[in-house]
Design a protein around this motif. Structure first.
Motif, short mmCIF file in Angstrom:
data_model
loop_
_atom_site.label_atom_id
_atom_site.label_comp_id
_atom_site.label_asym_id
_atom_site.label_seq_id
_atom_site.Cartn_x
_atom_site.Cartn_y
_atom_site.Cartn_z
N LEU A 6 0.84 -1.19 0.00
CA LEU A 6 0.00 0.00 0.00
C LEU A 6 0.88 1.24 0.00
CD1 LEU A 6 -2.67 -1.01 2.66
CD2 LEU A 6 -2.70 -1.43 0.21
N SER A 7 0.49 2.22 -0.80
CA SER A 7 1.20 3.49 -0.81
C SER A 7 0.52 4.44 0.17
CB SER A 7 1.17 4.10 -2.22
OG SER A 7 1.62 5.44 -2.18
N SER A 8 1.30 5.15 0.96
CA SER A 8 0.75 6.10 1.93
C SER A 8 0.89 7.54 1.47
CB SER A 8 1.45 5.92 3.28
OG SER A 8 2.85 6.14 3.13
N GLN A 9 1.07 7.73 0.16
CA GLN A 9 1.29 9.08 -0.37
C GLN A 9 0.00 9.88 -0.51
OE1 GLN A 9 3.46 8.56 -3.99
NE2 GLN A 9 5.31 7.84 -2.97
N CYS A 10 -1.14 9.23 -0.37
CA CYS A 10 -2.40 9.96 -0.48
C CYS A 10 -3.42 9.33 0.46
CB CYS A 10 -2.92 9.96 -1.91
SG CYS A 10 -3.28 8.31 -2.55
N SER A 11 -4.54 10.02 0.63
CA SER A 11 -5.56 9.54 1.56
C SER A 11 -6.21 8.26 1.07
CB SER A 11 -6.62 10.62 1.78
OG SER A 11 -7.21 11.00 0.54
N CYS A 12 -6.31 8.10 -0.28
CA CYS A 12 -6.84 6.87 -0.84
C CYS A 12 -5.66 5.98 -1.20
CB CYS A 12 -7.67 7.16 -2.09
SG CYS A 12 -9.15 8.12 -1.77
N CYS A 13 -5.48 4.88 -0.49
CA CYS A 13 -4.29 4.05 -0.66
C CYS A 13 -4.25 3.42 -2.05
CB CYS A 13 -4.26 2.95 0.39
SG CYS A 13 -3.97 3.55 2.05
N LEU A 14 -3.07 3.47 -2.67
CA LEU A 14 -2.86 2.77 -3.92
C LEU A 14 -2.65 1.29 -3.64
CD1 LEU A 14 -0.37 5.11 -5.82
CD2 LEU A 14 -2.80 4.86 -6.25
N LEU A 15 -3.16 0.45 -4.52
CA LEU A 15 -2.91 -0.97 -4.45
C LEU A 15 -1.76 -1.27 -5.41
CD1 LEU A 15 -3.50 -3.88 -3.70
CD2 LEU A 15 -5.37 -3.90 -5.36
N LEU A 16 -0.61 -1.66 -4.86
CA LEU A 16 0.58 -1.94 -5.65
C LEU A 16 0.82 -3.44 -5.67
CD1 LEU A 16 2.92 0.86 -4.24
CD2 LEU A 16 1.37 0.99 -6.20
N GLU A 26 13.52 -3.78 -16.33
CA GLU A 26 14.66 -3.72 -15.43
C GLU A 26 14.43 -2.69 -14.33
OE1 GLU A 26 19.52 -3.03 -15.58
OE2 GLU A 26 18.32 -3.02 -17.42
N GLY A 27 14.62 -3.10 -13.10
CA GLY A 27 14.48 -2.19 -11.96
C GLY A 27 13.06 -2.04 -11.47
N LYS A 28 12.06 -2.56 -12.20
CA LYS A 28 10.67 -2.40 -11.78
C LYS A 28 10.21 -3.63 -11.02
CE LYS A 28 6.01 -1.38 -13.46
NZ LYS A 28 5.14 -1.19 -14.63
N VAL A 29 9.79 -3.45 -9.79
CA VAL A 29 9.34 -4.58 -8.98
C VAL A 29 7.87 -4.44 -8.58
CG1 VAL A 29 11.61 -5.12 -8.09
CG2 VAL A 29 10.20 -3.48 -6.87
N LEU A 30 7.29 -3.26 -8.70
CA LEU A 30 5.89 -3.02 -8.33
C LEU A 30 5.17 -2.30 -9.47
CD1 LEU A 30 6.28 -1.70 -4.66
CD2 LEU A 30 5.67 -4.01 -5.37
N GLU A 31 3.89 -2.57 -9.57
CA GLU A 31 3.07 -1.82 -10.50
C GLU A 31 1.77 -1.42 -9.80
OE1 GLU A 31 0.83 -5.57 -12.76
OE2 GLU A 31 2.15 -4.21 -13.88
N THR A 32 1.21 -0.28 -10.19
CA THR A 32 -0.05 0.19 -9.61
C THR A 32 -1.21 -0.59 -10.23
OG1 THR A 32 0.87 2.40 -9.31
CG2 THR A 32 -1.53 2.18 -9.23
N VAL A 33 -2.03 -1.18 -9.37
CA VAL A 33 -3.17 -1.95 -9.82
C VAL A 33 -4.45 -1.13 -9.73
CG1 VAL A 33 -4.61 -3.95 -9.25
CG2 VAL A 33 -2.13 -4.17 -9.28
N GLY A 34 -4.59 -0.34 -8.68
CA GLY A 34 -5.80 0.45 -8.51
C GLY A 34 -5.76 1.23 -7.22
N VAL A 35 -6.92 1.74 -6.83
CA VAL A 35 -7.05 2.53 -5.61
C VAL A 35 -8.12 1.90 -4.73
CG1 VAL A 35 -7.60 4.80 -4.66
CG2 VAL A 35 -6.38 4.63 -6.85
N PHE A 36 -7.79 1.66 -3.48
CA PHE A 36 -8.75 1.06 -2.57
C PHE A 36 -9.94 1.99 -2.33
CE2 PHE A 36 -5.35 -1.87 -1.10
CZ PHE A 36 -6.07 -3.05 -1.19
N GLU A 37 -11.12 1.39 -2.14
CA GLU A 37 -12.34 2.11 -1.83
C GLU A 37 -12.76 1.81 -0.39
OE1 GLU A 37 -15.08 0.60 -4.67
OE2 GLU A 37 -14.26 1.76 -6.34
N ALA A 38 -13.71 2.59 0.11
CA ALA A 38 -14.22 2.36 1.46
C ALA A 38 -15.01 1.05 1.51
CB ALA A 38 -15.12 3.52 1.88
N LEU A 39 -14.86 0.33 2.62
CA LEU A 39 -15.62 -0.90 2.81
C LEU A 39 -17.10 -0.59 2.93
CD1 LEU A 39 -13.38 -2.68 5.49
CD2 LEU A 39 -13.39 -3.07 3.03
N LYS A 40 -17.93 -1.49 2.43
CA LYS A 40 -19.38 -1.35 2.56
C LYS A 40 -19.81 -1.99 3.87
CE LYS A 40 -21.39 -0.64 -1.95
NZ LYS A 40 -22.54 -0.96 -2.81
#
Length: 337
Positions: A6-16, A26-40
Motif C-alpha cells: 500500500l502506498s501512503s502518499q495519499c488519503s486513498c491508498c494505492l494498491l501496488l 529492469e528495476g521495476k518490482v511493483l506496478e499500480t493496480v488500482g485505488v482502494f475504496e471504502a468498505l461497505k
C-alpha cells in the motif's frame, strides 16, 4: 504467497502489485493496480466490483451475490432458550441461521500460482454430461467469497482481471460505478446453472482457535447399476485465529445416509496435503465430493491438528445436511455457450 503493498502518499491508498517473470522491466518490482475504496458496512457489492481477497490475497471481480444462511456454533443461544447439552454434542438443534451475503467471483489467473498452496483455484465442479457418474468438470478460477473477505478497489483498466471468462461475462461501461456490466451471457449462465451454483447454507465452528467453515452444494443425481446416486461437493476453510503454528495431520468423517447407512472415513491430511496454519498463512481452503444412494444425509467429523511440540488436538467439523434439489434436472456440461 501473493504480496500486497500500500502506498501512503495519499488519503486513498494505492494498491501496488509485485511484477513477476522474465519480462519484467529492469528495476521495476511493483506496478499500480488500482485505488482502494471504502468498505461497505451496509448493503452489498454489485456485479463488476473489483476486490482484493482479505485472507488469500488474490485479485478478483464480483459476478453476482448469493444470500446464504450462516449456522454459527460459536454463538451460544440465550440461557432461556437453551437446554443442558450432553457430552460431545454439537448444539445442532440450538443453532439458528442468520442471513449473510456471499459472492460468486472470478480469480485473476496471474495470482493463482501464488495462492495454490493455500486455496484451490478449481473449487467449482459439475458432473460431466455423460454416463460416467464419477466424471467431474472443473471451472478454474471461480470462487465463493464472504462479504467481509472483500477489500474493494477501482481501476482505470478496461480489462483489469485476467480470466478466460472475464470478457465473456463482463463489459466495460465507463458511465457505471463500478464500470463493468454483466453481459447477457453471464445472466444466461447464472440462470442455467443456478441449481448447482447456488450457495444456501454455511456452517461454522471454532475449536481451540481453529475455525472450520463448511459450505455444501448439491451437484445432481445419476443412474448407476439400476440405482440412483446423488452427488454433493463441499468447500471447507480452516482458519487459525490464534498465534500458535499448527498443522493438519488427519481427517475423520462420519457420513450418514437417509438409506440408513453410516460410513466412517479416516485418512492423512486433506486432498493430499497437510497444510500448516500460521500467522503468515492463517487459512487453507479446499473442496471435495461425496455421493449417497439416497436423496439426503448428514456429515460431521474432526480434523486432527498437531502443535509444534508434537502434541495433538481434535478440531470439530460442524455437522451439515446433504439435501437434494426437488426439481432435479440434468447437470450442465460446463460453461460453453
Amino acid at each position: 504467497m501473493t504480496r500486497v503493498f500500500l502506498s501512503s502518499q495519499c488519503s486513498c491508498c494505492l494498491l501496488l502489485w509485485p511484477v513477476f517473470g522474465r519480462n519484467r522491466p529492469e528495476g521495476k518490482v511493483l506496478e499500480t493496480v488500482g485505488v482502494f475504496e471504502a468498505l461497505k458496512q451496509h448493503g452489498k457489492y454489485g456485479t463488476g466490483q473489483l476486490f482484493l481477497h482479505s485472507v488469500f490475497g488474490y485479485r478478483g471481480i464480483v459476478l453476482f451475490p448469493w444470500h446464504a444462511r450462516i449456522y454459527d456454533r460459536d454463538i451460544i443461544p440465550p440461557m432461556s432458550d437453551s437446554k443442558p447439552e450432553p457430552p460431545g454434542s454439537h448444539r445442532s438443534k440450538e443453532v439458528k441461521g442468520k442471513t449473510h451475503t456471499y459472492y460468486q467471483v472470478l480469480i485473476d489467473t496471474r495470482d493463482c500460482p501464488h495462492i495454490s498452496q493455500r486455496s484451490q483455484t478449481e473449487a467449482v465442479t459439475f458432473l460431466a454430461n455423460h454416463d460416467d457418474s464419477r466424471a467431474l468438470y472443473a471451472i478454474p478460477g471461480l470462487d465463493y467469497v464472504s462479504h467481509e473477505d472483500i477489500l474493494p478497489y477501482n481501476s482505470t483498466e478496461q480489462v483489469p482481471i485476467q480470466h478466460e471468462l472475464f470478457e465473456r461475462f463482463l463489459m466495460f461501461n465507463p458511465d457505471k460505478t463500478p464500470p463493468f456490466s454483466a453481459r447477457d451471457t453471464l445472466k444466461a449462465w447464472q440462470e442455467k446453472n443456478h441449481p448447482w451454483l447456488e450457495l444456501s447454507d454455511v456452517h461454522r465452528e471454532t475449536t481451540e482457535n481453529i475455525r472450520v467453515t463448511v459450505i455444501p452444494f448439491y451437484m445432481g443425481m445419476r443412474d448407476a447399476q439400476n440405482s440412483h446416486v446423488y452427488w454433493w461437493r463441499y468447500c471447507i476453510r480452516l482458519e487459525n485465529m490464534g498465534s500458535e503454528v499448527v498443522q493438519l495431520r488427519e481427517r475423520h468423517w462420519r457420513i450418514f445416509s437417509l438409506s440408513g447407512t453410516l460410513e466412517t472415513v479416516r485418512g492423512r491430511g486433506v486432498v493430499g496435503r497437510e497444510p500448516v496454519l500460521s500467522k503468515e498463512q492463517p487459512a487453507f481452503q479446499y473442496s471435495s465430493h461425496v455421493s449417497l444412494q439416497a436423496p439426503s444425509g448428514h456429515m460431521w467429523g474432526t480434523f486432527r491438528i498437531e502443535r509444534t511440540d508434537g502434541s495433538h488436538f481434535d478440531v470439530r467439523i460442524p455437522p451439515f445436511s446433504l439435501e437434494s434439489n426437488k426439481d432435479d434436472k440434468a447437470p450442465p456440461a460446463g460453461y460453453t455457450f
